[in-house]
Design a protein around this motif. Structure first.
Motif, PDB file in Angstrom:
ATOM      1  N   UNK A   3       0.884  -1.160   0.000  1.00 26.04           N
ATOM      2  CA  UNK A   3       0.000   0.000   0.000  1.00 26.04           C
ATOM      3  C   UNK A   3       0.922   1.210   0.000  1.00 26.04           C
ATOM      4  N   UNK A   4       0.813   2.031  -1.020  1.00 28.28           N
ATOM      5  CA  UNK A   4       1.677   3.208  -1.142  1.00 28.28           C
ATOM      6  C   UNK A   4       1.289   4.247  -0.092  1.00 28.28           C
ATOM      7  N   UNK A   5       2.269   4.696   0.651  1.00 30.78           N
ATOM      8  CA  UNK A   5       2.054   5.719   1.669  1.00 30.78           C
ATOM      9  C   UNK A   5       2.749   7.001   1.244  1.00 30.78           C
ATOM     10  N   UNK A   6       2.090   8.132   1.483  1.00 32.82           N
ATOM     11  CA  UNK A   6       2.642   9.428   1.108  1.00 32.82           C
ATOM     12  C   UNK A   6       3.742   9.842   2.079  1.00 32.82           C
ATOM     13  N   UNK A   7       4.732  10.538   1.551  1.00 34.19           N
ATOM     14  CA  UNK A   7       5.763  11.111   2.410  1.00 34.19           C
ATOM     15  C   UNK A   7       5.137  12.243   3.207  1.00 34.19           C
ATOM     16  N   UNK A   8       5.570  12.376   4.432  1.00 42.43           N
ATOM     17  CA  UNK A   8       5.029  13.427   5.282  1.00 42.43           C
ATOM     18  C   UNK A   8       6.126  13.962   6.180  1.00 42.43           C
ATOM     19  N   UNK A   9       5.892  15.130   6.737  1.00 43.72           N
ATOM     20  CA  UNK A   9       6.823  15.669   7.719  1.00 43.72           C
ATOM     21  C   UNK A   9       6.658  14.889   9.010  1.00 43.72           C
ATOM     22  N   UNK A  10       7.724  14.666   9.702  1.00 47.03           N
ATOM     23  CA  UNK A  10       7.652  13.882  10.926  1.00 47.03           C
ATOM     24  C   UNK A  10       7.753  12.398  10.601  1.00 47.03           C
ATOM     25  N   UNK A  11       7.366  11.576  11.541  1.00 50.67           N
ATOM     26  CA  UNK A  11       7.536  10.135  11.407  1.00 50.67           C
ATOM     27  C   UNK A  11       6.379   9.453  10.676  1.00 50.67           C
ATOM     28  N   UNK A  12       5.212  10.055  10.658  1.00 49.44           N
ATOM     29  CA  UNK A  12       4.041   9.392  10.093  1.00 49.44           C
ATOM     30  C   UNK A  12       3.996   9.474   8.573  1.00 49.44           C
ATOM     31  N   UNK A  13       3.465   8.397   7.972  1.00 47.87           N
ATOM     32  CA  UNK A  13       3.163   8.347   6.540  1.00 47.87           C
ATOM     33  C   UNK A  13       1.751   7.804   6.436  1.00 47.87           C
TER      34      UNK A  13
END
Length: 130
Positions: free
Chosen positions: A22-32
């Motif tokens: 499942x493709x996850x978006x890059x995000x600021x911080x640790x969460x995607x």
């Protein structure tokens, strides 16, 4: 990344599958994360340890989120794959020969079924499977 196996009915009427994520978006911080996906229904089910289920199709396209239990799925060609807790199954084999499964460990299979449009799921096949 989240491991995902996509299972569908091939042109010959038999179920087939491919592994991916499942493709996850890059995000600021640790969460995607993914964008929110509109779901039709959500239900939960539990099968006791040692359970199995013979040849069948999924009634509707849906995500199957495994919470506990380790399973082996098999399609008519004899190909097999394993699903473990944390894996996602994108079940699109809604006709044809279907598949069967059996529990491999001593845990019950606890899962959530999420009915949604499979075109919305950001499934990415493994490069080696292409």
């Amino acid at each position: 990344m989240i491991r995902c196996v996509r299972m569908w009915t091939a042109a010959d009427g038999n179920s087939d599958f491919e592994e991916g994520t499942i493709a996850l978006a890059e995000a600021k911080g640790a969460d995607r994360w993914t964008p929110d996906l509109a779901a039709g229904t959500v239900s939960f089910r539990e099968t006791p340890a040692g359970g199995d289920y013979g040849w069948h199709q999924d009634p509707v396209p849906r995500l199957v989120l495994t919470l506990s239990g380790t399973l082996e799925f098999e399609v008519a060609s004899g190909r097999r794959f394993t699903i473990r807790p944390g894996d996602v199954l994108l079940a699109e084999d809604n006709s044809g020969s279907g598949h069967k499964w059996r529990l491999l460990d001593d845990q019950p299979w606890r899962r959530a079924y999420v009915v949604l449009d499979p075109k919305l799921v950001p499934f990415t096949p493994q490069e080696s499977a292409r």
